[in-house]
Write an enzyme that holds these catalytic residues in place. Structure first.
Site, short mmCIF file in Angstrom:
data_model
loop_
_atom_site.label_atom_id
_atom_site.label_comp_id
_atom_site.label_asym_id
_atom_site.label_seq_id
_atom_site.Cartn_x
_atom_site.Cartn_y
_atom_site.Cartn_z
N THR A 215 20.90 62.10 7.76
CA THR A 215 19.71 61.42 7.24
C THR A 215 19.56 61.72 5.76
O THR A 215 20.52 62.18 5.12
CB THR A 215 18.46 61.80 8.07
OG1 THR A 215 17.36 61.01 7.65
CG2 THR A 215 18.08 63.28 7.95
N ASN A 216 18.39 61.43 5.19
CA ASN A 216 18.18 61.69 3.76
C ASN A 216 16.78 62.27 3.56
O ASN A 216 16.07 62.52 4.53
CB ASN A 216 18.40 60.41 2.96
CG ASN A 216 17.52 59.28 3.46
OD1 ASN A 216 16.30 59.38 3.41
ND2 ASN A 216 18.14 58.24 4.00
N ARG A 217 16.38 62.47 2.33
CA ARG A 217 15.15 63.21 2.05
C ARG A 217 13.88 62.36 2.10
O ARG A 217 12.79 62.84 1.84
CB ARG A 217 15.24 63.87 0.67
CG ARG A 217 16.31 64.93 0.58
CD ARG A 217 16.26 65.58 -0.79
NE ARG A 217 17.45 66.33 -1.08
CZ ARG A 217 17.69 67.57 -0.61
NH1 ARG A 217 16.83 68.16 0.19
NH2 ARG A 217 18.82 68.19 -0.92
#
Ligand code: CTP
Length: 412
Positions: A215-217
């Site tokens: 995933t990402n931030r």
């Protein structure tokens, strides 16, 4: 004027709201409604009926609102408190509204300060009924509500749930957050009224195996704020989100996980949408295959192969109907405007919101952001602000873009 605790709800700032409180067990929730309105920057003038005094203390409401409770047509220094309150209001909200109040108001009978004020105003009125299920279902109550709605009064429907005495049924006062959201919408510019708006939010999650994801931030804060702002401006909003968080009242939420899920949720709705805002951080890569069981160190796997996800914003741009405004986001760490302009052109977008996520206080997980909104011929710099304020700037650009399409169609 004190600084509002919640500066996001801009349409409530400095507005004069009369809060009418009737005598019902739900009167205690009016205290929370008052608090939220004041926090959003409204000046709140409370009126309590005689029966409301049996349920909550006048001191509580006087202390939380912007001025003391008014309760009678007769014991005030002003001989005409109802016309003063009614004429000075930007909006009147009655929460809870009892069957008696609704009946008097619908029939045009002024039998206390609250009903007199309701009849003496030209301001928008929001009524929030609360009563026992049998009373709620009575045809007289339903007809009174229909009459009021026909006259332009906003009715925030009672909800099912636990009622006084422990009964479960329909008739519970709507949640204070819902009431305040409707008040905000009534006071808003209404420039997205009748429009269907899709907003995507959050970082997508691409499964590696049943327990791990890439995933990402992104936390979805900007997308949630955009959905709230669009609702406050009159739109019908669908929020397609990867984040397990309640959305703003009135916003429909579709929960998704991966880029493919998000694509599957958005594409069938896209053709009918007037505005699509892709605020989600959609993964560019996903594992080439998803393991059926948790991958163990002993499985002998040294690396995980990735493959590109499909960029469905490109599809949305390619098939964009004439009535639609398509907005992308570009989260960048270098060459902000050049990169964003490249995406605007390549993906055939109407607008792109460029934000430098390497800047302090901007981008992922922050409550604030600083953006540049680009279109083919325009560039608007929005300085660091609360994400709700940024959202309104994005929606201003959307409204402006739609107005220019409409005028160019009319010129032909
Ligand atoms: N987007 C999308 N589908 C993808 C990737 C991105 O719909 N698979 C959308 C995002 O929601 C965003 C816009 O495209 O509105 C730009 O996303 P971004 O990741 O910044 O752009 P990319 O085109 O992937 O470019 P790069 O990763 O090279 O910066």
């Amino acid at each position: 004027m004190p600084t509002p605790a919640n500066p996001g709800l801009s349409s409530l700032a400095n507005k004069r709201v009369v809060l009418g409180v009737c005598g019902g067990i739900a009167a205690y929730k009016a205290v929370e409604v008052a608090r939220r309105l004041v926090d959003a920057g409204a000046h709140v003038a409370p009126i309590m009926t005689n029966a409301a005094h049996r349920f909550i203390g006048e001191t509580t409401l006087s202390a939380l609102c912007s001025e003391p409770v008014q309760k009678s047509l007769w014991d005030e220094t002003s001989p005409i408190p109802h016309t003063k309150l009614g004429q000075g209001a930007d909006l009147i909200v009655v929460a809870p509204a009892t069957a008696r109040l609704l009946g008097s108001y619908a029939a045009g009978i002024s039998n206390d300060l609250l009903t007199a004020t309701l009849l003496a105003t030209a301001a928008p009125v929001v009524v929030c009924p609360a009563m026992h299920t049998e009373m709620w279902e009575h045809p007289a109550v339903q007809e009174n509500l229909a009459t009021l709605a026909r006259r332009g009064v906003t009715v925030v429907d009672a909800e099912p749930g636990r009622l006084a005495g422990g009964d479960i049924g329909h008739g519970r006062l709507a949640a204070p957050a819902t009431i305040v959201a409707e008040v905000e919408r009534c006071l808003g510019p209404n420039d997205l009224a009748g429009m269907q708006v899709i907003v995507s939010a959050g970082g997508t999650q691409e499964a590696i195996d049943p327990v791990r994801v890439i995933t990402n931030r992104s936390t979805g804060k900007q997308g949630y704020a955009l959905a709230a702002a669009a609702y406050a401006r009159g739109a019908q909003v669908t929020l397609v989100s990867t984040v397990d968080q309640p959305a703003h009242p009135g916003v429909e939420v579709v929960r998704v996980e991966s880029a493919a899920d998000m694509q599957a949720a958005i594409m069938p709705l896209a053709a009918a949408a007037h505005v699509i805002i892709m605020a989600a951080a959609v993964a560019d890569f996903r594992p080439a295959s998803v393991a059926e069981n948790k991958i163990k160190k002993g499985d002998g796997i040294d690396a995980i192969a990735l493959q590109r996800t499909h960029d469905f914003l490109v599809d949305l741009g390619a098939q964009k109907p004439a009535h639609q405004t398509l907005v992308g986001f570009a989260a960048e760490t270098q060459d902000l405007e050049a990169n964003a302009r490249g995406k605007l052109e390549r993906k055939k977008l109407d607008l792109i919101v460029a934000n430098d996520v390497s800047m302090d206080g901007a981008g992922f997980a922050h409550d604030t952001n600083q953006v540049v909104i680009l279109s083919e011929n325009n560039r608007v710099v929005v300085p660091m602000a609360n994400k709700r304020v940024i959202s309104d700037a994005v929606l201003d650009a959307v409204v402006q873009q739609r107005a220019s399409i409409a005028s160019s169609v009319n010129d032909r």
